[in-house]
Write an enzyme that holds these catalytic residues in place. Structure first.
Site, PDB file in Angstrom:
ATOM      1  N   TYR A   1      19.496  -4.081   8.016  1.00  0.00           N
ATOM      2  CA  TYR A   1      19.297  -5.428   7.495  1.00  0.00           C
ATOM      3  C   TYR A   1      19.901  -6.453   8.460  1.00  0.00           C
ATOM      4  CZ  TYR A   1      17.812  -4.037   2.757  1.00  0.00           C
ATOM      5  OH  TYR A   1      17.128  -3.552   1.674  1.00  0.00           O
TER       6      TYR A   1
ATOM      7  N   GLU B   1      14.848 -10.570  -0.910  1.00  0.00           N
ATOM      8  CA  GLU B   1      16.019 -10.609  -0.020  1.00  0.00           C
ATOM      9  C   GLU B   1      15.982 -11.799   0.947  1.00  0.00           C
ATOM     10  OE1 GLU B   1      16.767  -5.782  -0.007  1.00  0.00           O
ATOM     11  OE2 GLU B   1      15.591  -6.681   1.601  1.00  0.00           O
TER      12      GLU B   1
ATOM     13  N   ASP C   1      20.568   3.234  -3.842  1.00  0.00           N
ATOM     14  CA  ASP C   1      20.744   1.782  -3.827  1.00  0.00           C
ATOM     15  C   ASP C   1      21.481   1.250  -5.048  1.00  0.00           C
ATOM     16  OD1 ASP C   1      19.557   1.284  -1.393  1.00  0.00           O
ATOM     17  OD2 ASP C   1      17.564   0.968  -2.232  1.00  0.00           O
TER      18      ASP C   1
ATOM     19  N   ARG D   1      11.628 -11.406   2.932  1.00  0.00           N
ATOM     20  CA  ARG D   1      10.986 -10.114   3.214  1.00  0.00           C
ATOM     21  C   ARG D   1       9.754  -9.967   2.335  1.00  0.00           C
ATOM     22  NH1 ARG D   1      14.112  -4.317   2.103  1.00  0.00           N
ATOM     23  NH2 ARG D   1      12.273  -2.962   1.927  1.00  0.00           N
TER      24      ARG D   1
ATOM     25  N   ASP E   1       8.958  -8.620  10.859  1.00  0.00           N
ATOM     26  CA  ASP E   1       9.337  -7.598   9.881  1.00  0.00           C
ATOM     27  C   ASP E   1       9.337  -6.218  10.542  1.00  0.00           C
ATOM     28  OD1 ASP E   1      10.120  -6.568   7.451  1.00  0.00           O
ATOM     29  OD2 ASP E   1       8.327  -7.156   6.350  1.00  0.00           O
TER      30      ASP E   1
END
Length: 469
Positions: free
Chosen positions: A402, A278, A151, A293, A324
């Site tokens: 996402y 996010e 990431d 989130r 979610d």
């Protein structure tokens, strides 16, 4: 024919050939001059594959278009007046979602020069919509794509390209060095937010019209991070939400108000037992709503709404249609965090309409696959799991990832309301597939009050690539 006649004949022929050759050369010179005059003189000619670059000069937009003709770039300009994206309108009434874009980046990248990316998102000005994305400093099907499942690295950058196009070195614009980012347009210029640096001391760099205007230092020294989708602008001010602290416990959350790229106000949320990461934010009737989130303990999504003075309210979407991933099967919801399968999560979004809510979510309850849009007419405040509309976006047999919201302002669409839209990331490669890389393509949809259709719009690239074998 005597020798003198032969000489005269040959001389005449040579003279004629010479005159013809001279005329051809003169014609060629005239042709080149006319062609060059047309290329440089026409200020309004539309050409395919143009790259438009917007600059800001004395409160006036200058739309610079570089036209590629015979490997030579000719610059054309036309002035476009700036506006203020008011954000005071309400969300448009909608009955479903019309497909807006699909970039097919992975499919094209098997043979073309396409960036390895993740976290794509879309944002629109009053002139255009652009796809923003975080690169890995590498191209698909190349040795530097190895290990791009990571990431946060110093090679990651925020770049952008016209919406619907595969992100490549030839159509993309550098925005910021970043492994977490956001961007939005206030009607005058683009604001970008790029976070980079070590986990224990990252810094967000704010740019306005490409120029560094401010910075925000990590205040908890624990992976400062932001939206991975567009910030929201109202009346010349833009707003974003940032998180600093644990991803699996109580963290710190701040709202920032920015004007022309400078932070003018911020507030830390008083949100015990809440977890915000996010966030997907949008303007609605002059205020901002963010749906986020919960990576700590909620399988439903937390929200925060606030006005331009940063006076805020917080809560969780109450619906028993959980948004979610991972999540339990639909059941009885809660206006606080729903604990079963609440750990971990995925970036997502919802749109509030009074007591109702459009919920975007993966089809699978335990993997990032499939995608659907659900209309729950009482879901913002009610805890039952009944809904009245479901529209398929990606089949459960195909990868998603996402997702996030963006809007199209009336200044772009000509409508008298703010059009809600969303994008879905279609992740391919590691860790689920046998490749050395991780990347994704994207699709997007916009809300309409007319006919729509449910289907599956998957990435559908054939893997592995040559580099993976």
């Amino acid at each position: 024919m005597n020798p003198n006649q032969k000489i005269i004949t040959i001389g005449s022929i040579c003279m004629v050939v010479g005159i013809i050759s001279l005329m051809l050369q003169i014609g060629n010179i005239i042709s080149i001059w006319v062609s060059h005059s047309i290329q440089t003189g026409n200020q309004h000619q539309a050409e395919p594959c143009n790259q438009s670059i917007i600059t800001y000069e004395n409160n006036t937009w200058v739309n610079q278009t570089y036209v590629n003709i015979s490997n030579t770039n000719f610059l054309t300009e036309k002035a476009v007046a700036s506006v203020t994206l008011a954000g005071n309108s309400s969300l448009c009434p909608i009955s479903g979602w019309a497909v807006h874009s699909k970039d097919n980046g992975i499919r094209i990248g098997s043979k073309g020069d396409v960036f390895v990316i993740r976290e794509p998102f879309i944002s629109c000005s009053h002139l255009e919509c652009r796809t923003f994305f975080l690169t890995q400093g590498a191209l698909l099907n190349d040795k530097h794509s190895n290990g791009t499942v990571k990431d946060r690295s110093p090679h990651r950058t925020l770049m952008s390209c016209p919406v619907g196009e595969a992100p490549s070195p030839y159509n993309s614009r550098f925005e910021s060095v970043a492994w977490s980012a956001s961007a939005c347009h206030d009607g005058t210029s683009w604001l970008t937010i790029g976070i980079s640096g070590p986990d224990n001391g990252a810094v967000a760099v704010l740019k306005y019209n490409g120029i560094i205007t401010d910075t925000i230092k990590s205040w908890r020294n624990n992976i400062l991070r932001t939206q991975e989708s567009e910030c929201a602008c109202v009346n010349g001010s833009c707003f974003t939400v940032m998180t600093d602290g644990p991803s699996n416990g109580q963290a710190s959350y701040k709202i920032f108000k920015m004007e022309k790229g400078k932070v003018v106000k911020s507030v830390e949320l008083n949100a015990p037992n809440y977890h915000y990461e996010e966030c997907s934010c949008y303007p609605d009737a002059g205020e901002i709503t963010c749906v986020c989130r919960d990576n700590w303990h909620g399988s439903n999504r937390p929200w925060v709404s606030f006005n331009q003075n940063l006076e805020y309210q917080i809560g969780y979407i109450c619906s028993g249609v959980f948004g979610d991933n991972p999540r339990p099967n639909d059941g009885t919801g809660s206006c606080g965090p729903v604990s079963p399968n609440g750990a971990y999560g995925v970036k997502g979004f919802s749109f509030k309409y009074g007591n109702g809510v459009w919920i975007g979510r993966t089809k699978s309850t335990n993997s990032r696959s499939g995608f659907e849009m659900i209309w729950d007419p009482n879901g913002w405040t009610g805890t039952d799991s009944s809904f009245s509309v479901k529209q398929d976006i990606v089949a459960i047999t195909d990868w998603s990832g996402y997702s996030g919201s963006f809007v199209q302002h009336p200044e772009l669409t000509g409508l008298d309301c703010i059009r809600p839209c969303f994008w879905v990331e279609l992740i391919r490669g590691r860790p689920k597939e046998s490749t050395i890389w991780t990347s994704g393509s994207s699709i997007s949809f916009c809300g309409v009050n007319s006919d729509t259709v449910g289907w599956s719009w998957p990435d559908d690239a054939e893997l592995p690539f040559t580099i993976d074998k």
